[in-house]
Scaffold this active site. Structure first.
Site, PDB file in Angstrom:
ATOM      1  N   HIS A 123       0.815  -1.228   0.000  1.00  0.00           N
ATOM      2  CA  HIS A 123       0.000   0.000   0.000  1.00  0.00           C
ATOM      3  C   HIS A 123       0.846   1.274   0.000  1.00  0.00           C
ATOM      4  O   HIS A 123       0.312   2.365  -0.228  1.00  0.00           O
ATOM      5  CB  HIS A 123      -0.928   0.036   1.215  1.00  0.00           C
ATOM      6  N   ASP A 158      -3.115 -10.449  -2.728  1.00  0.00           N
ATOM      7  CA  ASP A 158      -3.735  -9.938  -1.508  1.00  0.00           C
ATOM      8  C   ASP A 158      -5.178  -9.518  -1.806  1.00  0.00           C
ATOM      9  O   ASP A 158      -5.478  -9.040  -2.903  1.00  0.00           O
ATOM     10  CB  ASP A 158      -2.937  -8.732  -1.005  1.00  0.00           C
ATOM     11  N   HIS A 160      -6.662  -6.999  -0.690  1.00  0.00           N
ATOM     12  CA  HIS A 160      -6.671  -5.540  -0.868  1.00  0.00           C
ATOM     13  C   HIS A 160      -5.798  -5.177  -2.062  1.00  0.00           C
ATOM     14  O   HIS A 160      -4.713  -5.741  -2.245  1.00  0.00           O
ATOM     15  CB  HIS A 160      -6.122  -4.848   0.386  1.00  0.00           C
ATOM     16  N   ASP A 245      -5.142 -12.700   3.019  1.00  0.00           N
ATOM     17  CA  ASP A 245      -6.369 -12.218   3.636  1.00  0.00           C
ATOM     18  C   ASP A 245      -7.603 -12.428   2.762  1.00  0.00           C
ATOM     19  O   ASP A 245      -8.702 -12.014   3.121  1.00  0.00           O
ATOM     20  CB  ASP A 245      -6.251 -10.743   4.032  1.00  0.00           C
TER      21      ASP A 245
END
Length: 344
Positions: A123, A158, A160, A245
């Site tokens: 991120h 991931d 995200h 995740d």
């Protein structure tokens, strides 16, 4: 097959505050699965990245600000991201793990590498630390390879979207970024029509999936949308943002993957580069049992061993409409940009 496994006890000292999902216990539980692979894994302790390596992908003033905040004792960067007084040095150590892994693979010490680091990185943008991430570990490694004349494939699994990695390489034609992620979800980026810019149009592939999407659908989407572009791109190295995740038990997301799916996702990505050219970087994964099992599955894929699939963890049904809709949307976007040919 030999997998290099890089981690360091100092990663446990990164202080994210009480009850934070990105805690030291994540690495502690991953350590419990290593005994099973003792004959096939070579462990190493990473060394810190030089500041010059980090500033190849991050603004130097931003790096200095993080260092200053940590020297002052730490504190919150945003609502999700916290640092302690040791976090700057630990973040350099995390950024160094991929660089060390690349060097060791280039020296012929293994067939692939997995680096279990914290803080995670995907991120972190050029000038912003966010989403639990300080510096973008996988981007630092990718830039090193680009500087060596390599063509780099980044596959981000991931749940995200890796907005930071996309941001850093959005106009870099030597990096092909593929992200398959839940949408909508933090940080709100990763739409199909985000495809790169300038000379790099087409070298960003986003595959946003609705909640509860199965691992079988994810694999089908990657095969349909990403595989032809990757083949044409002809990467020389593969870097994996190994976020776990997307597991159905994860408390922060809503995808429908199981641990078996991470075996298949990792196995899928490995087909595009030769042995000795892959590094996987730990990103997310916040249910500890699911994290351990998914990491184990990913390492099995890196080792090239068969996995005894759990019948209680079926792959699910392929949702063909999701795959075809996403493929059509991407193609329409490229046609509108005047680039309907996969990047070379």
């Amino acid at each position: 097959m030999t997998v290099l496994f890089g981690t360091h006890p100092e990663y446990l000292e990164h202080d994210t505050g009480l009850f934070h999902p990105e805690s030291a216990s994540r690495l502690e539980v991953i350590a419990t699965v290593l005994d099973r692979f003792r004959d096939d894994i070579v462990t190493f302790k990473p060394t810190p990245a030089a500041t010059a390596s980090v500033t190849r992908v991050h603004d130097s003033a931003h790096v200095a600000e993080i260092r200053q905040l940590c020297l002052m004792g730490g504190g919150p960067i945003d609502a999700d991201t916290q640092v302690g007084y040791q976090s700057y040095d630990i973040a350099l150590l995390a950024a160094g793990a991929g660089l060390d892994a690349i060097t060791r693979l280039q020296q012929g010490e293994g067939d692939a590498a997995f680096v279990a680091v914290r803080p995670p990185g995907h991120h972190a943008t050029t000038d912003t630390s966010m989403g639990f991430c300080l510096f973008n570990n996988i981007a630092v490694a990718a830039q090193r390879l680009v500087d060596q004349g390599e063509k780099v494939l980044i596959v981000d699994i991931d749940a995200h979207h890796g907005n930071g990695t996309q941001d850093i390489f959005y106009s870099q034609p030597s990096v092909l970024y593929v992200s398959i992620h839940q949408y909508p979800l933090y940080p709100g980026t990763g739409k199909v029509f985000e495809v790169g810019e300038g000379a790099a149009i087409g070298t960003t592939i986003n595959i946003p999936l609705p909640p509860r999407t199965t691992g079988a659908t994810a694999l089908a989407a990657l095969d349909t949308i990403a595989a032809p572009v990757i083949t044409t791109f002809a990467p020389t190295w593969l870097l994996i943002s190994a976020g776990f995740d997307g597991h159905r038990d994860d408390p922060l997301t809503d995808l429908g993957y199981g641990a078996n799916d991470y075996y298949h996702l990792t196995q899928w990505a490995l087909q595009f580069v030769p042995h000795g050219k892959t590094v996987a970087f730990l990103e997310g994964g916040y249910n500890l049992a699911a994290l351990a099992e998914s990491t184990e599955a990913s390492i099995e894929a890196l080792l090239g061993v068969s996995r005894r699939l759990d019948p209680a963890d079926p792959p699910g049904v392929v949702e063909d409409e999701i795959v075809s809709t996403l493929a059509r949307m991407r193609q329409e976007t490229l046609l509108a940009r005047g680039d309907d040919v996969p990047p070379r």
